[in-house]
Design a protein around this motif. Structure first.
Motif: not given
Length: 132
Positions: A27, A81-82
């Motif tokens: 991520f 998340k990213k």
């Protein structure tokens, strides 16, 4: 390793550390962001992005280049998340941190948002590189 409906759970310090580092890599978060000690379990649900870490004791870590002390509780969890961890629990820098986000641009900044008052503290991302 136990898997159930998109969940992956790693037990023990070695396996748990490998999973934690692989999540940070996947991520695009700095590899030194979570200085953990005596990890019992690391889990991740691919369907929701929920991740959790259970360690034997609270870890206090001072990031020397920015002279900031972070405290990592025995249970840490949130949605990864990213370049971001949201709804974070178990990390404090003075106040509880609810969100960590790395800039999408090349500014080299990472932002920590507090749970109370939404105060955002910004630091150089390299302060959280592996080995810091």
């Amino acid at each position: 390793m136990a898997q159930k409906e998109g969940r992956c759970v790693k037990k023990g310090h070695e396996e748990g550390m490998r999973k934690a580092v692989s999540l940070l890599e996947k991520f695009e978060l700095p590899l030194g962001l979570l200085p953990l000690g005596n990890v019992r379990e690391v889990g991740f649900d691919r369907n929701t992005g929920y991740m959790w870490i259970i360690q034997e004791k609270v870890v206090e870590h001072k990031f020397e280049s920015i002279s900031k002390l972070f405290i990592y509780d025995t249970e840490i969890n949130g949605y990864i998340k990213k370049k971001k961890i949201e709804k974070l629990n178990g990390v404090r820098e003075g106040e509880p941190v609810s969100q960590i986000e790395v800039d999408d641009s090349s500014t080299g900044k990472i932002h920590f948002k507090s749970r109370e008052g939404g105060i955002v503290k910004t630091f150089p991302v390299e302060a959280f590189a592996a080995g810091q």
